[in-house]
Design a protein around this motif. Structure first.
Motif, PDB file in Angstrom:
ATOM      1  N   ALA A 220      37.221  34.289  40.779  1.00 19.07           N
ATOM      2  CA  ALA A 220      37.381  35.726  41.020  1.00 19.07           C
ATOM      3  C   ALA A 220      36.104  36.348  41.575  1.00 19.07           C
ATOM      4  O   ALA A 220      36.173  37.209  42.451  1.00 19.07           O
ATOM      5  CB  ALA A 220      37.815  36.440  39.751  1.00 19.07           C
TER       6      ALA A 220
ATOM      7  N   LEU B 101      41.693  30.675  38.683  1.00 18.99           N
ATOM      8  CA  LEU B 101      41.714  31.984  39.324  1.00 18.99           C
ATOM      9  C   LEU B 101      40.628  32.882  38.735  1.00 18.99           C
ATOM     10  O   LEU B 101      39.905  33.562  39.469  1.00 18.99           O
ATOM     11  CB  LEU B 101      43.089  32.629  39.164  1.00 18.99           C
ATOM     12  CG  LEU B 101      43.325  33.954  39.854  1.00 18.99           C
ATOM     13  CD1 LEU B 101      43.120  33.829  41.357  1.00 18.99           C
ATOM     14  CD2 LEU B 101      44.744  34.440  39.563  1.00 18.99           C
ATOM     15  N   ARG B 102      40.490  32.849  37.425  1.00 18.27           N
ATOM     16  CA  ARG B 102      39.428  33.621  36.776  1.00 18.27           C
ATOM     17  C   ARG B 102      38.054  33.133  37.231  1.00 18.27           C
ATOM     18  O   ARG B 102      37.166  33.910  37.517  1.00 18.27           O
ATOM     19  CB  ARG B 102      39.539  33.529  35.268  1.00 18.27           C
ATOM     20  CG  ARG B 102      38.449  34.340  34.543  1.00 18.27           C
ATOM     21  CD  ARG B 102      38.354  34.020  33.081  1.00 18.27           C
ATOM     22  NE  ARG B 102      37.993  32.612  32.942  1.00 18.27           N
ATOM     23  CZ  ARG B 102      38.330  31.841  31.921  1.00 18.27           C
ATOM     24  NH1 ARG B 102      39.045  32.327  30.945  1.00 18.27           N
ATOM     25  NH2 ARG B 102      37.963  30.587  31.867  1.00 18.27           N
TER      26      ARG B 102
ATOM     27  N   ARG C  16      47.074  28.012  42.161  1.00 19.35           N
ATOM     28  CA  ARG C  16      46.049  29.053  42.320  1.00 19.35           C
ATOM     29  C   ARG C  16      46.079  29.616  43.735  1.00 19.35           C
ATOM     30  O   ARG C  16      46.071  30.838  43.924  1.00 19.35           O
ATOM     31  CB  ARG C  16      44.657  28.500  42.011  1.00 19.35           C
ATOM     32  CG  ARG C  16      43.560  29.537  42.271  1.00 19.35           C
ATOM     33  CD  ARG C  16      42.161  29.011  42.038  1.00 19.35           C
ATOM     34  NE  ARG C  16      41.855  27.761  42.667  1.00 19.35           N
ATOM     35  CZ  ARG C  16      41.384  27.620  43.912  1.00 19.35           C
ATOM     36  NH1 ARG C  16      41.193  28.674  44.673  1.00 19.35           N
ATOM     37  NH2 ARG C  16      41.108  26.427  44.392  1.00 19.35           N
TER      38      ARG C  16
ATOM     39  N   PHE D 195      45.557  29.638  36.313  1.00 22.06           N
ATOM     40  CA  PHE D 195      45.047  30.953  35.940  1.00 22.06           C
ATOM     41  C   PHE D 195      43.580  30.869  35.520  1.00 22.06           C
ATOM     42  O   PHE D 195      42.802  31.780  35.798  1.00 22.06           O
ATOM     43  CB  PHE D 195      45.905  31.582  34.844  1.00 22.06           C
ATOM     44  CG  PHE D 195      47.122  32.268  35.377  1.00 22.06           C
ATOM     45  CD1 PHE D 195      47.042  33.566  35.854  1.00 22.06           C
ATOM     46  CD2 PHE D 195      48.343  31.621  35.417  1.00 22.06           C
ATOM     47  CE1 PHE D 195      48.168  34.203  36.363  1.00 22.06           C
ATOM     48  CE2 PHE D 195      49.470  32.240  35.925  1.00 22.06           C
ATOM     49  CZ  PHE D 195      49.380  33.537  36.400  1.00 22.06           C
TER      50      PHE D 195
ATOM     51  N   CYS E 278      40.482  42.240  43.754  1.00 21.31           N
ATOM     52  CA  CYS E 278      40.890  40.972  43.158  1.00 21.31           C
ATOM     53  C   CYS E 278      40.976  41.048  41.639  1.00 21.31           C
ATOM     54  O   CYS E 278      41.933  40.567  41.040  1.00 21.31           O
ATOM     55  CB  CYS E 278      39.929  39.867  43.579  1.00 21.31           C
ATOM     56  SG  CYS E 278      40.234  38.302  42.770  1.00 21.31           S
ATOM     57  N   ARG E 279      39.987  41.638  41.000  1.00 18.06           N
ATOM     58  CA  ARG E 279      39.980  41.693  39.531  1.00 18.06           C
ATOM     59  C   ARG E 279      41.166  42.471  38.986  1.00 18.06           C
ATOM     60  O   ARG E 279      41.823  42.036  38.044  1.00 18.06           O
ATOM     61  CB  ARG E 279      38.676  42.308  39.045  1.00 18.06           C
ATOM     62  CG  ARG E 279      37.502  41.404  39.248  1.00 18.06           C
ATOM     63  CD  ARG E 279      36.250  42.010  38.661  1.00 18.06           C
ATOM     64  NE  ARG E 279      35.119  41.149  38.928  1.00 18.06           N
ATOM     65  CZ  ARG E 279      33.953  41.574  39.362  1.00 18.06           C
ATOM     66  NH1 ARG E 279      33.746  42.854  39.571  1.00 18.06           N
ATOM     67  NH2 ARG E 279      32.981  40.723  39.575  1.00 18.06           N
TER      68      ARG E 279
ATOM     69  N   VAL F 178      46.744  33.472  44.855  1.00 13.40           N
ATOM     70  CA  VAL F 178      45.768  34.222  45.651  1.00 13.40           C
ATOM     71  C   VAL F 178      46.424  34.721  46.935  1.00 13.40           C
ATOM     72  O   VAL F 178      46.251  35.881  47.316  1.00 13.40           O
ATOM     73  CB  VAL F 178      44.518  33.365  45.955  1.00 13.40           C
ATOM     74  CG1 VAL F 178      43.636  34.048  46.993  1.00 13.40           C
ATOM     75  CG2 VAL F 178      43.723  33.108  44.683  1.00 13.40           C
TER      76      VAL F 178
ATOM     77  N   THR G 181      38.578  40.121  33.792  1.00 16.39           N
ATOM     78  CA  THR G 181      39.993  39.780  33.945  1.00 16.39           C
ATOM     79  C   THR G 181      40.539  39.356  32.597  1.00 16.39           C
ATOM     80  O   THR G 181      39.797  39.180  31.646  1.00 16.39           O
ATOM     81  CB  THR G 181      40.172  38.602  34.920  1.00 16.39           C
ATOM     82  OG1 THR G 181      39.479  37.487  34.411  1.00 16.39           O
ATOM     83  CG2 THR G 181      39.684  38.934  36.309  1.00 16.39           C
TER      84      THR G 181
ATOM     85  N   THR H 214      44.302  40.475  39.619  1.00 14.39           N
ATOM     86  CA  THR H 214      44.364  39.303  38.745  1.00 14.39           C
ATOM     87  C   THR H 214      44.834  39.721  37.357  1.00 14.39           C
ATOM     88  O   THR H 214      45.677  39.049  36.740  1.00 14.39           O
ATOM     89  CB  THR H 214      42.993  38.606  38.661  1.00 14.39           C
ATOM     90  OG1 THR H 214      42.620  38.199  39.970  1.00 14.39           O
ATOM     91  CG2 THR H 214      43.035  37.398  37.757  1.00 14.39           C
TER      92      THR H 214
END
Length: 157
Positions: A117, A113-114, A74, A110, A127-128, A78, A155, A131
């Protein structure tokens, strides 16, 4: 470690620099802050050099647990988005698949990451969008399966 005086302390420091993280954790110098610094330095070094083999060697030396592998992936993604090189981040994830981590760890990264976010948007406004692009690229590369994709409004993961 008072034995050996300053020379003993210097030998210990040199040894720890050359010792994998697993051993350092056992010996007591592998604290969380130091670990985060090593992870950050490994990721930055990868983006400077672009050598996934070197990154793989560092990851192997760190002896990451499954949850640490997920966090590492992650952070790698990022960092790739932040420096404008998400494709290079995915290159590393793909190159080290099967060597340093598996599909479950990638999927977990992932998902993390969501989950983060919302927090990232404050420092990284696009970011969105990035992603979403990153997930689509991961599906194209076979890092994620199409069945893993779920549209959740912000996302795709």
């Amino acid at each position: 470690m008072r034995f050996g005086g300053p020379a003993g302390v210097e030998v210990l420091r040199l040894t720890q620099r050359q010792t994998p993280m697993h051993s350092r954790r056992v010996w007591g110098s592998g604290d969380e802050r130091h670990f985060r610094i090593e992870v950050r330095e490994a990721i930055l070094e990868y983006f400077d050099s672009g050598t996934s083999d070197e990154l793989g060697s560092i990851v192997e030396e760190l002896h990451l647990t499954e949850s640490e592998q997920v966090r590492f992936i992650r952070k790698l993604m990022v960092s790739g988005m932040e420096c404008g090189a998400p494709a290079r981040a995915l290159d590393a994830v793909a190159a080290l698949m099967g060597r340093c981590w598996g599909a479950e760890e990638v999927r977990g990264a992932f998902e993390q990451l969501r989950d983060v976010a919302q927090d990232l948007v404050l420092d990284y406004p696009r970011c969105r969008e990035h992603t979403t692009e990153l997930v689509a690229a991961a599906v194209e590369r076979g890092l994620l399966e199409k069945a893993d994709l779920v549209l959740d409004g912000a996302t795709i993961v």
